[in-house]
Scaffold this active site. Sequence first.
Site, PDB file in Angstrom:
ATOM      1  N   LYS A 101       0.824  -1.214   0.000  1.00  0.00           N
ATOM      2  CA  LYS A 101       0.000   0.000   0.000  1.00  0.00           C
ATOM      3  C   LYS A 101       0.857   1.264   0.000  1.00  0.00           C
ATOM      4  O   LYS A 101       0.623   2.195  -0.767  1.00  0.00           O
ATOM      5  CB  LYS A 101      -0.940  -0.021   1.220  1.00  0.00           C
ATOM      6  CG  LYS A 101      -1.948   1.104   1.232  1.00  0.00           C
ATOM      7  CD  LYS A 101      -1.434   2.287   2.001  1.00  0.00           C
ATOM      8  CE  LYS A 101      -2.433   3.424   1.947  1.00  0.00           C
ATOM      9  NZ  LYS A 101      -1.922   4.622   2.622  1.00  0.00           N
TER      10      LYS A 101
ATOM     11  N   ASP B  10      -6.287   0.958   0.712  1.00  0.00           N
ATOM     12  CA  ASP B  10      -6.270   1.070   2.169  1.00  0.00           C
ATOM     13  C   ASP B  10      -7.629   0.637   2.694  1.00  0.00           C
ATOM     14  O   ASP B  10      -8.455   0.142   1.940  1.00  0.00           O
ATOM     15  CB  ASP B  10      -5.949   2.504   2.586  1.00  0.00           C
ATOM     16  CG  ASP B  10      -6.945   3.476   1.993  1.00  0.00           C
ATOM     17  OD1 ASP B  10      -8.154   3.203   2.051  1.00  0.00           O
ATOM     18  OD2 ASP B  10      -6.543   4.493   1.432  1.00  0.00           O
TER      19      ASP B  10
END
Length: 272
Positions: free
Chosen positions: A211, A230
């Site tokens: 991420k 996320d």
Amino acid sequence: MITLELEHFDLAQICGSGQCFRMEKMQENRYKVLAADQYLEIEQQGKIVTFCCTQEVFLCFWLFYFDLDCDYQTYLDRINPRDKYLNAAAEKGEGIRILQQDLWEMIVSFLISQQNNIVRIRKCIENICERYGEKKRTPEGTEYYAFPTPEALAGATEEELRNCNLGYRAKYVLKTAEAVASGEVSLERIQDMSYKKAKQELMGLYGVGEKVADCICLFALHHIDAFPVDTHIRQALEQHYKRGFPNRRYKGIRGIMQQYIFYYELTKTESE
DNA sequence: CAACAGGGGACAC
DNA sequence: GTGTCCCCTGTT
């Protein structure tokens, strides 16, 4: 001063889209932006945007930073007219720009961002800038701090960084700063890599997972196909794209769509 | 007071 | 790929 008429440019949306942590509202329609070692005050009245800097600084820094060469209308035109959700999101964030920010600043910023909220991320970054960044002064006399260099952060101790409110992320920042300062990792090389290679290289840094690597690729390297997932995005995907996000359709510009969705979800929870 | 989550990631298995 | 720890800080 540079004054321009701009389409698809909205300071409030850019500031609120969570890609930069050193931009803040000073008053209605006026913002200040700190980026790398630069300082800018900027105003907007409708489509009229005023950059409070010389033409030279505008051309060699802010024009690039705000991604003003890209035509966002062509991105918007690619949205599936039948996708109600994405159209609503894009309408809400039609003035978002994917900023072209400093690589080192984004690495550190998104290392700090994990398991953290935006208000506290901003405070953490302000802390390390004040303690390790070079103190500077604008031509008008305004004092500010540049983002600290890898060398400056590598010179800190883990405890000092913890005192900047970084928590357990302190050792991530320290180890990464050491790796860059020593030359073990070359930021210049990463700048020239493809999205795939850059992401892979970034994930080799201590504290950088998928991420965070995607955020760095999107907000610093301008690999606009990067699609950081996320908790907010994951939730939105589960709710609105049960069969998966249409990656084929948006190939090449998935990061733009991610930002519309992210901003939409962020502003929705604020107004609840 | 405790529980929990907030733009995850390392590490062991 | 799953589970566990990290052990911060503001919110409920």
